[in-house]
Write an enzyme that holds these catalytic residues in place. Structure first.
Site, PDB file in Angstrom:
ATOM      1  N   PRO A   2      47.246  79.414  -8.333  1.00 21.83           N
ATOM      2  CA  PRO A   2      47.937  78.979  -9.555  1.00 21.83           C
ATOM      3  C   PRO A   2      49.262  78.297  -9.236  1.00 21.83           C
ATOM      4  O   PRO A   2      49.761  78.367  -8.109  1.00 21.83           O
ATOM      5  CB  PRO A   2      48.149  80.292 -10.319  1.00 21.83           C
ATOM      6  CG  PRO A   2      48.022  81.367  -9.300  1.00 21.83           C
ATOM      7  CD  PRO A   2      47.111  80.874  -8.247  1.00 21.83           C
TER       8      PRO A   2
ATOM      9  N   GLY B 130      53.139  77.425  -8.742  1.00 20.15           N
ATOM     10  CA  GLY B 130      54.336  78.194  -8.416  1.00 20.15           C
ATOM     11  C   GLY B 130      54.172  79.236  -7.341  1.00 20.15           C
ATOM     12  O   GLY B 130      55.094  80.010  -7.095  1.00 20.15           O
ATOM     13  N   VAL B 131      53.009  79.287  -6.661  1.00 20.88           N
ATOM     14  CA  VAL B 131      52.844  80.312  -5.621  1.00 20.88           C
ATOM     15  C   VAL B 131      53.292  79.808  -4.257  1.00 20.88           C
ATOM     16  O   VAL B 131      53.219  80.535  -3.274  1.00 20.88           O
ATOM     17  CB  VAL B 131      51.380  80.801  -5.549  1.00 20.88           C
ATOM     18  CG1 VAL B 131      50.990  81.506  -6.825  1.00 20.88           C
ATOM     19  CG2 VAL B 131      50.428  79.650  -5.251  1.00 20.88           C
TER      20      VAL B 131
ATOM     21  N   LYS C 248      52.346  76.613  -2.658  1.00 23.15           N
ATOM     22  CA  LYS C 248      51.369  75.858  -1.848  1.00 23.15           C
ATOM     23  C   LYS C 248      52.028  74.650  -1.175  1.00 23.15           C
ATOM     24  O   LYS C 248      51.864  74.431   0.019  1.00 23.15           O
ATOM     25  CB  LYS C 248      50.200  75.398  -2.733  1.00 23.15           C
ATOM     26  CG  LYS C 248      49.434  76.527  -3.394  1.00 23.15           C
ATOM     27  CD  LYS C 248      48.239  76.033  -4.162  1.00 23.15           C
ATOM     28  CE  LYS C 248      48.587  75.157  -5.353  1.00 23.15           C
ATOM     29  NZ  LYS C 248      49.362  75.866  -6.382  1.00 23.15           N
ATOM     30  N   THR C 249      52.788  73.894  -1.961  1.00 20.14           N
ATOM     31  CA  THR C 249      53.417  72.690  -1.408  1.00 20.14           C
ATOM     32  C   THR C 249      54.507  73.039  -0.404  1.00 20.14           C
ATOM     33  O   THR C 249      54.587  72.447   0.676  1.00 20.14           O
ATOM     34  CB  THR C 249      54.010  71.841  -2.550  1.00 20.14           C
ATOM     35  OG1 THR C 249      52.972  71.531  -3.484  1.00 20.14           O
ATOM     36  CG2 THR C 249      54.609  70.561  -2.017  1.00 20.14           C
TER      37      THR C 249
ATOM     38  N   SER D  65      33.387  87.831 -17.719  1.00 26.67           N
ATOM     39  CA  SER D  65      34.034  89.041 -17.202  1.00 26.67           C
ATOM     40  C   SER D  65      34.239  90.125 -18.248  1.00 26.67           C
ATOM     41  O   SER D  65      34.380  91.301 -17.921  1.00 26.67           O
ATOM     42  CB  SER D  65      35.395  88.685 -16.593  1.00 26.67           C
ATOM     43  OG  SER D  65      35.227  87.765 -15.557  1.00 26.67           O
TER      44      SER D  65
ATOM     45  N   LYS E 109      43.348  90.392 -11.527  1.00 24.63           N
ATOM     46  CA  LYS E 109      43.049  91.351 -12.606  1.00 24.63           C
ATOM     47  C   LYS E 109      43.604  92.737 -12.289  1.00 24.63           C
ATOM     48  O   LYS E 109      44.169  93.420 -13.162  1.00 24.63           O
ATOM     49  CB  LYS E 109      41.540  91.430 -12.822  1.00 24.63           C
ATOM     50  CG  LYS E 109      40.941  90.136 -13.387  1.00 24.63           C
ATOM     51  CD  LYS E 109      39.424  90.201 -13.439  1.00 24.63           C
ATOM     52  CE  LYS E 109      38.846  88.905 -13.992  1.00 24.63           C
ATOM     53  NZ  LYS E 109      37.370  88.911 -14.008  1.00 24.63           N
TER      54      LYS E 109
END
Length: 773
Positions: free
Chosen positions: A355, A357-358, A360-361, A677, A720
């Site tokens: 997702p 904001g974690v 990655k960039t 789910s 989850k």
């Protein structure tokens, strides 16, 4: 024709042939030949001259010598230093060798001499004139014989002697001369000489044409060179320089500087420079060639950076820049370890999925820093034209290479860390499919010769370390996904976010806003309250914005109110950021009927999903509300059908569906929801409402349901479970096949939760429903 025989010495000749009436010097060095000469001088000075068939043979046998030769008279003998004898001979008559004397120390042969006296006939006269005319033409063309020699030849009246004299002046192969020598009759000799002279004339004509053409070309080249040099001299005197020549020289200088260019590239550049040099400067295409040459000469065809292969140092850099993300760090350290073992390994293609904001960039930047490589980023969001990847053809106005080649030129090295950002946001239209064009870029077997439409020569991308980022995996085309190594970054736990804020975000924003550690103080629990009440995300982007907001507020107070420091606590946080914007769903405090807690995956992380079911008298109508997608509605239908098949075990009337209306509702109806789910969650809530049994408030669940009640695995388990932990849940029901996903969950979360793995819906109901008895 009468003939007489005699026994005389034989002198074999190598690479030469003597005609009658021909006077010539010969150098003799072989022992047998010297002995034959000495014998000749002792007797009547006559010697038989015959040519060898192979001039390289130093010890010829009788079969290696032509049978027809010339009887000659030795005129003069001169001994030279080294044992060689120079002899002057004059040819007298044609003769043929009849036999060889066996026991002689030199070649002694019996020869038969021919009488060449032959009456003149009109045919011979005609042949003689033809030969003289051809010889005159040959002398004019060849210019090898002086005119006075020609006069001395043509005055000879005897046809046979004339033919021999002309043959002696021609530069012919031994085979041709031998054929003339063997032509005993004058007519045959003249015929053969006519044929040879005709052939020689044709060759001379061709030589003349070739020489004229070469001379013209040389004259043209010399003229151009002379004029060019004159022009250079004039320009030098005037202080000017020819624009085209100067430009071509500049490009050639730049080409010379790059000595290790691939051969194909160097040839292409040289060819384009030549085209530019010949083209008038005002022609529009010259600008296209200039741009093309600039691109070719500025690309890093062979230039590389040297990797840092210190694994401990690389690990330290990665840990300094990012907290957690163990899988990615481990993969990079593995790659560096292999590079230390071998230089031939191709660059990996990593796909970071997670997702917003974690990190990655920023993680890709950290990889470049850890390896000491250059970093280049290309965003693919919204790209829908294939030319963005492969480049335009040079025939188009404003043509440019694709973004990949542009990035390589920008970074200046052929082995950077190349980030392809937002690959799941690409689309396609009538202009092509850019994701298909990326297949060659991201295929380790193909990208060593990537073909860009603009560059036109293959470029090696195999040394690049590719990092690809995406928010969701299902939007990445399958063939593209197959070529990448996918590493999922699910999001951060609350504890991880607190650590990230303390280590990275707070110091960064404090520094950016000109504050010191003493001027802004965060009390314990403040960051945690910001995370819980003011953000709802898997990453830390909004958390950083809120910290920046706090820094701005503090900076204003320090400047306006002259305060030395400001302390932010959980109690006064609302005075800075306002009222809390989010309320994370919390577990119900008491057991309730018809209310179940499900777990959902969203792009900003996991969340708790409440399911409410009401049962009313009616005609068996099933109502679904809460903006549910097709898949979720089908899951509700499947769960309802399962309940109908288990009426006896659940203690429900068999015909309940004929006189009961059931309403299933998922709160937050403005937010679209979809996926399988929530299947077991909705089925459990319906069962609770129909049986009147209370649902346990400390249990959350996720899983897909089938008509027979089987519980199937689902995705997003980590997100989850983190949402359940955040909401205060104590127990989580998961499909049995999802047991393997528990390894990804942080240990502190695993210790706080109890996991119940189920295979069938009966187990779910047994665990989740509270038996009144």
């Amino acid at each position: 024709m009468a003939a007489k025989t005699r026994l005389i010495p034989l002198l074999p000749l190598r690479g030469i042939l003597v005609f009658p009436y021909m006077i010539i010097h010969l150098d003799v060095g072989r022992e047998k030949s010297i002995s034959a000469l000495e014998e000749s001088m002792v007797q009547d000075r006559l010697i038989m001259l015959a040519s060898q068939k192979d001039a390289q043979n130093d010890k010829p046998d009788p079969e290696d010598i032509f049978n027809v030769g010339t009887i000659a008279e030795v005129k003069q003998l001169l001994k030279l230093p080294g044992g060689t004898i120079r002899v002057l001979v004059e040819g007298l008559h044609r003769a043929t060798i009849v036999s060889y004397e066996v026991d002689s120390p030199y070649f002694r042969v019996e020869v038969e001499e021919f009488d060449e006296a032959e009456p003149k006939t009109p045919e011979i006269e005609a042949l003689t004139r033809t030969v003289i005319h051809q010889f005159e033409q040959w002398v004019k063309l060849s210019k090898k014989i002086p005119p006075e020699t020609l006069v001395s030849v043509v005055v000879v009246e005897e046809p046979g002697r004339l033919a021999d004299l002309i043959a002696s002046h021609l530069s012919l192969k031994i085979e041709d001369k031998q054929a003339l020598l063997e032509a005993v009759t004058v007519k045959d000799r003249l015929d053969k000489l006519c044929e040879i002279l005709g052939r020689e004339m044709e060759i001379l004509e061709l030589e003349k044409k070739i020489n004229v053409r070469v001379r013209k070309q040389m004259e043209k080249t010399q003229k151009e060179y002379y004029l060019r040099e004159q022009l250079k001299a004039i320009q030098k005197e005037l202080g000017e320089k020819d624009e085209r020549t100067a430009e071509a020289d500049d490009y050639r200088g730049r080409l010379k500087e790059q000595q290790d260019l691939p051969k194909e590239v160097a040839e292409k550049i040289e060819k384009e420079i030549e085209r530019l040099e010949k083209m008038p400067p005002m022609v529009a295409e010259s600008a296209v060639i200039r741009t093309y040459l600039d691109w070719l000469l500025s690309l890093p065809w062979t230039k590389e950076t040297t990797d840092i292969l210190d694994i401990a140092l690389a690990e330290q850099y990665l840990d300094e820049d990012h907290y957690g993300l163990e899988k990615v760090k481990e993969r990079i350290l593995e790659y560096l370890s292999v590079r230390k073992m071998t230089e031939k390994m191709k660059g990996p293609i990593l796909c970071l999925v997670g997702p917003p904001g974690v990190g990655k960039t920023s993680l890709a930047r950290s990889i470049a820093r850890a390896m000491d490589r250059k970093f280049v980023r290309v965003s693919l969001g919204g790209v829908r034209d294939e030319a963005e990847i492969r480049g335009h053809r040079r025939t188009y106005v404003g043509a440019l290479p694709g973004r990949v080649i542009q990035g390589m030129r920008t970074v200046g090295f052929k082995n950077p860390v190349f980030l392809l950002d937002e690959i799941d946001k690409m689309s396609s239209d009538f202009r092509g499919d850019p994701s298909a064009a990326l297949l060659e870029v991201l295929d380790p077997e193909q990208n060593n010769s990537f073909s860009d439409h603009y560059v036109e020569v293959p470029f090696d991308l195999s040394r690049v370390l590719w990092v690809v980022t995406a928010n969701v995996m299902h939007n990445i085309p399958r063939p593209l996904l197959d070529r990448m190594e996918v590493i999922t970054i699910a999001g951060y736990t609350e504890e991880e976010k607190v650590e990230i804020a303390k280590r990275y975000l707070v110091p960064k924003q404090t520094k950016d806003h000109g504050l010191s550690d003493k001027q802004i103080v965060f009390s314990e629990g403040t960051i945690q309250k910001v995370i819980r009440d003011y953000t709802r995300e898997a990453g830390v982007r909004n958390l950083e914005r809120n910290i920046a907001n706090l820094c701005r507020k503090v900076a204003r107070q320090i400047v306006q109110e002259k305060r030395s420091n400001v302390k932010i606590t959980a109690q006064n946080l609302h005075t800075f950021l306002g009222a809390p914007r989010f309320r994370h769903a919390q577990a119900e405090q008491a057991h309730q009927v018809g209310v179940a807690t499900g777990l959902a995956w969203t792009e900003v992380g996991g969340d708790v999903l409440g399911v409410e079911v009401s049962v009313m008298k009616g005609k068996g109508k099933l109502t679904l509300t809460g903006q549910l997608g097709d898949v979720m509605q089908e899951s509700a239908q499947a769960g309802f059908t399962y309940i109908r098949t288990r009426t006896k075990e659940l203690g429900i009337e068999e015909d309940f569906y004929e006189k009961t209306d059931i309403h299933i509702h998922l709160p937050e109806g403005a937010i679209p929801k979809d996926g399988p789910s929530a299947g077991i969650t909705m089925a459990t809530a319906v069962a609770s409402a129909l049986t009147g049994k209370e649902m346990r408030s400390d249990i959350a669940m996720t899983g897909e349901i089938t008509l027979r009640g089987r519980v199937l695995p689902v995705g997003g388990i980590k997100e989850k479970v983190l949402a359940a932990h955040r909401a205060g849940i104590r127990k989580v029901i998961l499909p049995k096949e999802n047991r393997r996903d528990i390894d990804e969950i942080p240990n502190n979360v695993k210790r706080a939760l109890e996991f119940i793995f189920v295979e069938h819906m009966d187990e779910v109901l047994k665990t989740a429903l509270v038996d009144k008895g």
